[in-house]
Write a protein that holds these residues in place. Structure first.
Motif, PDB file in Angstrom:
ATOM      1  N   VAL A 102       0.851  -1.113   0.535  1.00 12.12           N
ATOM      2  CA  VAL A 102       0.010   0.181  -0.129  1.00 12.12           C
ATOM      3  C   VAL A 102       0.489   1.197  -0.059  1.00 12.12           C
ATOM      4  N   VAL A 103       2.046   1.214   0.378  1.00 13.31           N
ATOM      5  CA  VAL A 103       2.362   2.428   1.109  1.00 13.31           C
ATOM      6  C   VAL A 103       3.188   2.866  -0.550  1.00 13.31           C
ATOM      7  N   THR A 145       1.008   3.979  -2.741  1.00 14.94           N
ATOM      8  CA  THR A 145       0.644   5.142  -2.366  1.00 14.94           C
ATOM      9  C   THR A 145       2.529   6.764  -2.774  1.00 14.94           C
ATOM     10  N   ILE A 146       2.892   6.023  -2.534  1.00 12.20           N
ATOM     11  CA  ILE A 146       3.997   7.312  -3.316  1.00 12.20           C
ATOM     12  C   ILE A 146       4.816   6.860  -4.586  1.00 12.20           C
TER      13      ILE A 146
END
Length: 775
Positions: free
Chosen positions: A39-40, A43-44
């Protein structure tokens, strides 16, 4: 340009599956951590320059999280407390289990089989009352059970069994052994029952067909190898045709292609063609049972069919990688299956390497022949890094054998499938088509037999990781040599490959010549390296005696061929354990006389009958029997004449050879029978050679060895065997009396020659290679 975007997710799925299946219970935090990282990254990723790299890494982490989550969620069903408690306390449990694999007969007395099952309910009167009646389980296990060789996939069993924990990393969480009592059996579900009945009927029909073709036919057509004996299986393996012994992934493509073509001829719409093909594919998988290669191929075929139904183009590499991901998410233990790995590797070889190889070869041979050579060669090169872990050798005739056998395989599959489906309703037509299928099946068997008998069937290779790395290096060099866009790089890779191959041949030839020159041509006793078992040769005046055959016919046959032994004048079977008689097929038909311990079981009498049918003169032996081997006298010292309480190991035939050989061979005598033999007073002293009893187990009688007083002891045991043979205490008995030791687990095959008053030994292994004199 090959699309490899799915390669990283496929690799991530494989690595995660390997890691997660190694532990008995996957912690929940593992999937949460991997999912959180995914997920991280997602996101980035849009704000970073390396969007594709971060997105690909996020997908890999997400796949890993899904795999870990699935295994973590299934832990309670896979390893339920009721079975864990039973395994840890060695208690007997009442079980309900569903058969998930075909039963395999076990060697030895009794009608015992081993079969994969899934435990669905458990409880026992010996367990706490709170544990009784636990249901809804899904615990995979392997079951050892007697008297049920006709078990069918999908059948439900009710039985009482003793439970042990399986090894970490194994698909089967538990090992079950039936504890006796009544075994209830419930028929499989209708679909499984129908499939099992079709397979059984086809096996029965095929068993009446002649030759190896009849035995191969059910495996080639419907994946049932019940008729394939060990000798036929070994021939297929030696010829690199073992993938044809049973249904492989290629059969899925044949079935789907045949159904698609038939429906197209009938004018069916695209959706109807896809739906019919998917239905046929599902039925085929049920009929042949979901073996790893079939699962991979069926998944690939389903992905291609769905893509075709949606009107989208499907490419080989992405489809293969997606199939790997799907298969490993559904069944992570496929990551540990050699069959699955070989199937994926062979398919990758065909996708990436077969085309460039065919293009290169077409410069020298016609295009059709180039393609025929390229297909098996590509598959062989891609699979070799995996195969070398199972068998560290290089198949010399594998590619020609596959070229000759490959055209027959699809014919057998299609005709055999049709016959299998028709036999119950139209037996006459089914039998005619089945007989037609036998013709190409017999051709495959004949190719295997001819290849197995060809000289230099296999060249030795490095075992383990070094061998795997060498095979990977060769694969990379071939891939670059045929696929690189740069002519300079292609020439350089080809040059390196040629130099490496010539160096391999030089080392192989030099070591073989050195071995032949160094070993004594006047040897009189030879201990063959046959693994955990016994096979000792005695030679005198052109006559040869063999004491036991070891556990494996191939190992014994290789030793006999290496030493130039074509005929056995005297075969002594000390007793009937598999590690002493398992290799008899290597000497059937080329043995004159057989001496053996009194058989006790039906399986033991079958061994003797087989030798007699091969033309040998067989006879039970006991202490006092004597004879002559090429001018050297032999005498049996044990067991006592019938009736005797000594059977099995303790009743092992003990034989001595006199004259220049001066050897005594102790079979598998234990301490008690060793004492009894010494008490008989027939054992001499000061022997030159003793074959130590029972592979150097701890069960030895020290005074017997002191009486024998041999200068050299032969200890036949397998490298890294599970028994710890030879034991330190057994070796201490020998060194205490100043006896030199030759061990097959360290030294390989050992030859002994007598020269004046010295014993000259030569061993093939690195521990004691070369000549050595023993005074």
């Amino acid at each position: 340009m090959t699309d490899l975007r799915m390669a990283a997710p496929a690799l991530a799925a494989w690595v995660t599956a390997l890691a997660c299946t190694q532990v008995r219970e996957v912690p929940a935090w593992a999937s949460l951590t991997l999912g959180g990282l995914a997920v991280v990254l997602l996101t980035i990723a849009p704000r970073a320059r390396a969007v594709r790299t971060l997105s690909s890494l996020a997908v890999c982490l997400a796949i890993g999280a899904a795999s870990a989550a699935g295994l973590s969620a299934s832990s309670l069903q896979r390893s339920p407390a009721v079975l864990e408690d039973a395994a840890n306390s060695s208690r007997v449990v009442d079980l309900t289990a569903v058969v998930t694999g075909r039963p395999h007969n076990l060697d030895g007395p009794g009608d015992r089989v081993v079969v994969d099952v899934t435990v669905t309910a458990a409880g026992a009167s010996s367990m706490p009352s709170t544990a009784a009646g636990v249901s809804g389980l899904s615990a995979p296990a392997v079951l050892f059970i007697g008297g049920t060789a006709d078990l069918r996939v999908g059948e439900t069993l009710g039985l009482t069994a003793r439970v042990e924990n399986g090894r970490d990393g194994d698909r089967q969480a538990f090992v079950l052994a039936d504890a006796g009592g009544t075994v209830s059996r419930t028929a499989p579900a209708a679909v499984d029952d129908l499939a099992g009945g079709l397979r059984a009927g086809f096996v029965t029909f095929s068993s009446e067909l002649p030759g190896d073709g009849g035995r191969l036919l059910p495996g080639l057509a419907v994946g049932d190898t019940a008729l394939v004996d060990e000798a036929l299986s070994d021939r297929m393996t030696e010829a690199s045709l073992s993938h044809l012994t049973a249904v492989s992934g290629a059969n899925c493509a044949l079935v789907v292609g045949a159904v698609l073509g038939l429906l197209a001829l009938c004018g069916a719409s695209r959706r109807l063609r896809v739906g019919g093909s998917l239905l046929a594919l599902a039925g085929f998988v049920v009929l042949v049972t979901p073996e790893p290669s079939v699962v991979r191929a069926a998944t690939m075929a389903a992905i291609v069919l769905v893509s075709h139904g949606l009107g989208r183009r499907s490419l080989g590499a992405p489809v293969l990688c997606l199939a790997v991901v799907v298969c490993l998410l559904v069944d992570p233990w496929l990551a540990r299956e050699f069959g699955f790995a070989l199937s994926v590797a062979a398919t990758a070889g065909l996708l990436f390497l077969a085309g460039p190889l065919a293009t290169l070869l077409s410069r020298f041979v016609p295009r059709v022949l180039a393609a025929a050579i390229a297909l098996p060669l590509a598959a062989q090169l891609a699979c070799q890094p995996i195969i070398v872990l199972l068998d560290p050798s290089v198949p010399v005739w594998g590619v020609p054998a596959n070229m000759l056998a490959a055209p027959a395989a699809p014919v057998v599959t299609i005709l055999g499938m049709i016959s299998c489906l028709l036999l119950p309703t139209l037996p006459g037509l089914g039998a005619v088509i089945g007989t037609l299928a036998w013709v190409p099946s017999q051709w495959v068997a004949a190719v295997a037999a001819a290849t197995d008998a060809a000289p230099l069937a296999r060249l030795p290779g490095a075992p383990g990781v070094p061998g795997m790395l060498a095979a990977v290096g060769a694969l990379v060099l071939v891939s670059v040599a045929v696929g690189s866009a740069s002519a300079r790089v292609r020439r350089f890779s080809a040059s390196v490959l040629i130099v490496a191959f010539c160096g391999y041949l030089a080392v192989l030839g030099g070591s073989r010549i050195g071995e032949l020159v160094s070993r004594p041509g006047d040897w009189t006793v030879a201990m063959c390296d046959v693994g955990q078992g016994d096979a000792v040769l005695v030679r005198s005046g052109g006559a040869v005696a063999l004491v036991d055959t070891g556990p494996d016919a191939d190992a014994l046959d290789a030793c006999l061929a290496d030493l130039g032994i074509g005929h056995i004048d005297l075969l002594v079977l000390t007793h009937f354990d598999a590690d002493h008689v398992g290799g008899i097929t290597a000497v059937i038909g080329r043995t004159t006389q057989v001496l053996h311990q009194t058989p006790q079981e039906k399986s033991e009498r079958a061994v003797i009958t087989t030798l007699a049918d091969g033309g040998a003169l067989v006879a039970e032996t006991a202490a006092g029997d004597a004879g002559d081997l090429g001018g050297v006298a032999w005498r049996v010292l044990w067991p006592p004449p019938q009736p005797t309480p000594y059977t099995g190991n303790d009743g092992s035939v003990v034989i001595e050879f006199g004259g220049t050989i001066d050897a005594i061979l102790l079979g598998d005598l234990g301490a008690d029978s060793g004492l009894a033999l010494l008490a008989e007073g027939t054992v001499g002293s000061g022997y030159a050679i003793v074959k130590m009893a029972h592979h150097g187990s701890a069960d030895q009688y020290g005074p017997l060895y002191s009486r024998i007083g041999a200068r050299l002891a032969l200890v036949s045991s397998g490298a890294d065997n599970d028994y710890g043979h030879p034991t330190a205490s057994a070796l201490a008995l020998l060194t205490r009396d100043g006896t030199a030791v030759a061990r097959s687990d360290r030294s390989g095959t050992t030859l002994v020659a007598t020269r004046e008053d010295e014993l000259v030994t030569w061993s093939s292994g690195p521990a004691d290679g070369g000549l050595r004199a023993t005074g």
